[in-house]
Design a protein around this motif. Structure first.
Motif, mmCIF file in Angstrom:
data_model
loop_
_atom_site.group_PDB
_atom_site.id
_atom_site.type_symbol
_atom_site.label_atom_id
_atom_site.label_comp_id
_atom_site.label_asym_id
_atom_site.label_seq_id
_atom_site.Cartn_x
_atom_site.Cartn_y
_atom_site.Cartn_z
ATOM 1 N N ALA A 164 -7.924 -15.818 -32.890
ATOM 2 C CA ALA A 164 -7.647 -15.102 -34.150
ATOM 3 C C ALA A 164 -9.130 -14.221 -34.173
ATOM 4 C CB ALA A 164 -7.734 -15.956 -35.295
ATOM 5 N N ILE A 165 -10.297 -14.912 -33.703
ATOM 6 C CA ILE A 165 -11.391 -14.147 -33.773
ATOM 7 C C ILE A 165 -11.475 -12.804 -32.986
ATOM 8 C CG2 ILE A 165 -13.916 -14.343 -33.156
ATOM 9 C CD1 ILE A 165 -14.036 -17.184 -34.294
ATOM 10 N N VAL A 166 -10.959 -13.316 -31.550
ATOM 11 C CA VAL A 166 -10.917 -12.170 -30.358
ATOM 12 C C VAL A 166 -9.807 -10.939 -30.931
ATOM 13 C CG1 VAL A 166 -9.806 -11.821 -28.234
ATOM 14 C CG2 VAL A 166 -11.686 -13.571 -28.624
ATOM 15 N N ASP A 167 -8.562 -11.638 -31.470
ATOM 16 C CA ASP A 167 -7.661 -10.499 -31.744
ATOM 17 C C ASP A 167 -8.294 -9.444 -33.117
ATOM 18 O OD1 ASP A 167 -5.850 -11.347 -30.294
ATOM 19 O OD2 ASP A 167 -4.840 -12.874 -31.635
ATOM 20 N N ALA A 168 -9.217 -10.108 -33.955
ATOM 21 C CA ALA A 168 -9.659 -9.366 -35.091
ATOM 22 C C ALA A 168 -10.507 -8.218 -34.523
ATOM 23 C CB ALA A 168 -10.278 -10.130 -36.006
ATOM 24 N N GLN A 169 -10.898 -8.295 -33.232
ATOM 25 C CA GLN A 169 -11.999 -7.446 -32.985
ATOM 26 C C GLN A 169 -11.386 -6.365 -31.733
ATOM 27 O OE1 GLN A 169 -15.821 -9.333 -31.702
ATOM 28 N NE2 GLN A 169 -14.686 -11.323 -31.714
ATOM 29 N N ALA A 170 -10.017 -6.414 -31.842
ATOM 30 C CA ALA A 170 -9.342 -5.668 -30.634
ATOM 31 C C ALA A 170 -9.209 -4.384 -31.059
ATOM 32 C CB ALA A 170 -7.974 -6.287 -30.482
ATOM 33 N N LEU A 171 -8.988 -3.454 -30.032
ATOM 34 C CA LEU A 171 -8.739 -1.925 -29.926
ATOM 35 C C LEU A 171 -10.027 -1.191 -30.046
ATOM 36 C CD1 LEU A 171 -5.945 -1.829 -32.264
ATOM 37 C CD2 LEU A 171 -5.797 -1.974 -30.049
ATOM 38 N N HIS A 172 -10.964 -1.440 -30.916
ATOM 39 C CA HIS A 172 -12.213 -0.492 -30.933
ATOM 40 C C HIS A 172 -13.524 -1.287 -30.928
ATOM 41 C CE1 HIS A 172 -9.581 2.772 -32.234
ATOM 42 N NE2 HIS A 172 -8.994 2.111 -33.214
ATOM 43 N N ALA A 173 -14.442 -0.648 -30.162
ATOM 44 C CA ALA A 173 -15.824 -1.199 -29.870
ATOM 45 C C ALA A 173 -16.528 -1.474 -31.119
ATOM 46 C CB ALA A 173 -16.594 -0.549 -28.803
ATOM 47 N N TRP A 174 -16.198 -0.437 -32.202
ATOM 48 C CA TRP A 174 -16.852 -0.610 -33.468
ATOM 49 C C TRP A 174 -16.196 -1.696 -34.421
ATOM 50 C CZ3 TRP A 174 -14.574 3.933 -32.151
ATOM 51 C CH2 TRP A 174 -13.546 4.225 -32.864
ATOM 52 N N GLN A 175 -15.289 -2.419 -33.845
ATOM 53 C CA GLN A 175 -14.697 -3.582 -34.780
ATOM 54 C C GLN A 175 -15.174 -4.880 -34.065
ATOM 55 O OE1 GLN A 175 -10.369 -3.042 -34.673
ATOM 56 N NE2 GLN A 175 -10.502 -2.057 -36.689
ATOM 57 N N TRP A 176 -16.126 -4.598 -32.891
ATOM 58 C CA TRP A 176 -16.623 -5.954 -32.572
ATOM 59 C C TRP A 176 -17.382 -6.384 -33.458
ATOM 60 C CZ3 TRP A 176 -18.226 -4.536 -26.718
ATOM 61 C CH2 TRP A 176 -16.990 -4.269 -26.073
ATOM 62 N N ASN A 177 -17.580 -7.769 -33.560
ATOM 63 C CA ASN A 177 -18.602 -8.412 -34.632
ATOM 64 C C ASN A 177 -19.904 -8.089 -34.656
ATOM 65 O OD1 ASN A 177 -16.471 -9.475 -36.236
ATOM 66 N ND2 ASN A 177 -16.268 -11.229 -34.767
ATOM 67 N N ALA A 178 -20.331 -7.890 -33.351
ATOM 68 C CA ALA A 178 -21.696 -7.305 -33.145
ATOM 69 C C ALA A 178 -22.128 -6.263 -33.883
ATOM 70 C CB ALA A 178 -21.981 -7.162 -31.607
ATOM 71 N N VAL A 179 -20.943 -5.297 -33.903
ATOM 72 C CA VAL A 179 -21.588 -4.040 -34.936
ATOM 73 C C VAL A 179 -20.903 -4.138 -36.169
ATOM 74 C CG1 VAL A 179 -20.626 -1.636 -34.774
ATOM 75 C CG2 VAL A 179 -20.845 -2.834 -32.632
ATOM 76 N N ARG A 180 -19.745 -4.912 -36.200
ATOM 77 C CA ARG A 180 -19.409 -5.082 -37.641
ATOM 78 C C ARG A 180 -20.040 -5.772 -38.553
ATOM 79 N NH1 ARG A 180 -13.755 -7.802 -37.848
ATOM 80 N NH2 ARG A 180 -13.405 -7.824 -39.992
ATOM 81 N N LEU A 181 -20.775 -6.463 -38.189
ATOM 82 C CA LEU A 181 -21.493 -7.611 -38.928
ATOM 83 C C LEU A 181 -23.129 -6.948 -39.181
ATOM 84 C CD1 LEU A 181 -20.720 -11.069 -37.777
ATOM 85 C CD2 LEU A 181 -20.283 -10.152 -40.099
#
Lengths: 225, 416
Positions: free
Chosen positions: B201-218
């Motif tokens: 689920a963690i991986v799926d939540a970050q899919a599609l765009h690099a700015w949804q990666w947790n490193a950026v999002r958090l």
């Protein structure tokens, strides 16, 4: 072939579950085997804690018991508690025990013959017998010991285990939860206060300590300079 | 509901949606064997890679005898270690001494089980995730395994019955316990924005765009905290105080020889690989990445992305070892307790606030800034007070900032 039979049995159990929609399942072979192994680990570990002469071995046996309990949680489909059991008890509490054992230098075999409290062994046997009998009787006559009616509400229904646990901890049981955390903070602060070295300023009411401390400070400053 | 009824660790996998039959069992078995073999081979390659990169950075040649580019060097070393004499010190606790290497290597292997290596594939009518296990507790499994990892090191040092290993193991366990807190707190932030513990689920939540990666999002901070804590958890330089050669001979494994010694090294490199894979999973989208539209290769691209990202982190691990000097023990503890844990606590509060809504987030940010300023003030007062007495200056207090020691009056006269 045995394997195929086992997997088939699991399959049929699951089919029964999905057909009736009830989460409480009949124990499958896998469940029974897992339970027997985990329960054996729990019991051997528990007996080992008492029988091991060496404190470090006793602590390791305790880890085995805690692991067995984590597996039993898993068997009850509560993987969150299983993980927490391993992280908190096996990963933190017993590590701390071991730390203390190694640091305080009590890591040598104990002399069993020495008995500081007279008559504690017969008393212990008596208490264990009474306790075991009590648990067995309670298990027979009421569901108190087996925990059949759950306190925190049914685990069935939609939503994950963690969500339900979180909801009940932060709504129904919020006050006990917060009080417990306050207790822990107080314990930590108390430990820090107790572990601190006494302040360098001497107590004016104690002339002995005053002269002694003064000397120590002088020596320290010379070392620094 | 059938998924949650499974008492297995892998309940999230669609493979188990229709119950367990022989085919499912075989698929799981194949997964286990493949992951085991791949981990072993990648450890072999990792050791070679590390030695090659380090020697490049130090203008040396490095291993170049066994196989092309010395790639078989690790295998040769392994065979050699197998045939070495297995010494057990006389004063050791024999049972624990023999047990400790296995306690080190088991968690290192097991933790990899929850890493999503690729996407979801369908083979012969069975749809399954390219991941060994997808338990609902997910990332907590990693924390449990890293909590257990302490035992191997601790018991190895203690059971050797000799003082350098004991010192090494005490350092190791204190270090691992200290950094586990920061590690756990940064994982909590990821879990908070995902709303699930499962790694899939963690991986799926970050899919599609690099700015949804947790490193950026958090914000980048949790990622950096996790990275630092992860290096400390694996005892890699600059946090390798547990086996500081110049002080402790070899640290906790000084008394080990032959294959038991090799097991410790296997575990260390396995941990490095696992932690690199975990940081990719948690913060960099795991197997997420653009896939070119080439038919019949859609399953391959996620795996390649995952491998690529992981290799970048493996390189960074080696790079850190070549570039940074070892930290001092008090610096290590100060970094862990006084910097990483307060920062991650504050950041966690802010993330929690912004998860509710923007106003809560801003209000909590203000509170965190005020609390942080107060804490900085308290630290600086404490550091100033400490530096009056301490021989070793605490972190942040430079030698020339120390107040001059007051010379006793008698001393001054005699010198004059």
């Amino acid at each position: 072939m045995k394997l195929a039979a086992t997997t088939l049995m699991v399959h049929s159990t699951l089919a029964a579950v999905s057909a009736t929609g009830v989460t409480v399942t009949r124990a499958s072979t896998v469940d029974v085997v897992t339970f027997v192994i985990a329960a054996a680990a729990v019991l051997i570990g528990a007996v080992g804690v008492v029988l091991a002469r060496h404190p470090v071995h006793a602590a390791l046996m305790l880890v085995m018991t805690l692991f067995g309990i984590a597996v039993l949680f898993l068997l009850q489909r509560d993987d969150f508690l299983a993980a927490i059991q391993v992280i908190v008890y096996a990963g933190a509490v017993v590590v701390l025990f071991l730390f203390v054992i190694m640091f305080l230098g009590v890591d040598r075999e104990e002399n069993i013959r020495f008995e500081p409290l007279r008559g504690q062994r017969p008393l212990a046997v008596l208490l264990i017998a009474l306790g075991t009998a009590g648990v067995l009787v309670l298990g027979l006559v009421s569901h108190w010991a087996t925990g059949a009616p759950e306190v925190a509400g049914a685990a069935n229904g939609p939503g994950s285990n963690v969500a339900k646990l979180g909801k009940s901890v932060f709504t129904t049981y919020l006050f006990p939860f917060e009080v417990t955390s306050a207790l822990l903070v107080i314990a930590v602060v108390a430990a820090v206060v107790l572990a601190r070295r006494p302040p360098a300023t001497p107590d004016p009411d104690d002339p002995d300590a005053a002269s002694g401390d003064g000397n120590v400070i002088g020596e320290e400053q010379e070392v620094v300079g | 509901m059938t998924g949650t009824a499974l008492p297995l660790l892998a309940a999230g996998d669609p493979l188990f949606a229709h119950g367990v039959d022989l085919a499912v069992f075989v698929i799981v078995l194949i997964k286990v064997v493949v992951v085991f073999a791949a981990l072993m081979v990648s450890v072999m390659l990792m050791i070679w890679f590390e030695r090659k990169v380090i020697s490049d950075m130090q203008s040396r040649i490095g291993p170049n005898r066994a196989g092309p580019f010395g790639i078989m060097q690790t295998l040769a070393d392994g065979i050699k270690l197998f045939f070495k004499e297995d010494l057990i010190p006389e004063r050791s606790d024999r049972v624990v001494f023999k047990l400790a290497p296995y306690l080190t290597i088991l968690p290192a292997f097991l933790a990899f089980a929850i890493v999503p290596v690729g996407g979801v594939v369908t083979v012969a009518g069975h749809t399954f995730e390219l991941q060994l296990a997808d338990p609902p507790m997910g990332i907590l499994f990693l924390l449990a395994m890293s909590a257990i990892g302490v035992y191997g090191v601790m018991l190895a040092g203690w059971s050797s019955g000799s003082k350098y290993p004991l010192l090494g193991s005490v350092r190791a366990s204190a270090q691992m316990i200290s950094y586990e807190a920061a590690l756990g707190l940064s994982v909590v932030m990821v879990v908070l924005v995902t709303g699930s513990l499962s790694t899939r689920a963690i991986v799926d939540a970050q899919a599609l765009h690099a700015w949804q990666w947790n490193a950026v999002r958090l914000g980048v901070v949790p990622f950096l905290i996790f990275f630092v804590a992860m290096v400390a958890e694996t005892h890699r330089p600059p946090f390798d105080l547990t086996e500081a050669e110049s002080e402790l001979v070899g640290g906790f494994h000084t008394e080990y020889s032959s294959i038991r010694f090799a097991l410790f090294f296997l575990a260390e490199f396995m941990n490095t690989i696992t932690m690199s894979a975990i940081v990719v999973t948690l913060f960099l989208g795991g197997p997420d990445g653009p896939a070119p539209h080439i038919p019949h290769t859609q399953w391959l691209w996620p795996i390649l992305w995952f491998l690529g990202k992981t290799i970048v982190f493996l390189f960074v691990f080696v790079w850190l070892r070549a570039a940074l000097p070892r930290m001092r023990y008090d610096q290590l503890m100060d970094l862990g307790w006084k910097r990483l844990i307060p920062i991650s606590l504050g950041w966690l509060m802010m993330v929690a606030g912004f998860v509710i809504d923007a106003w809560w987030g801003l209000a909590i940010t203000g509170g965190v800034v005020v609390a942080g300023a107060l804490m900085m003030r308290a630290f600086s007062i404490g550091a100033a007070r400490e530096s009056e007495r301490a021989i070793i200056p605490p972190v942040g207090v430079r030698l020339w900032q120390r107040p001059p020691a007051t010379v006793a009056p008698g001393h001054e006269e005699s010198e004059a």
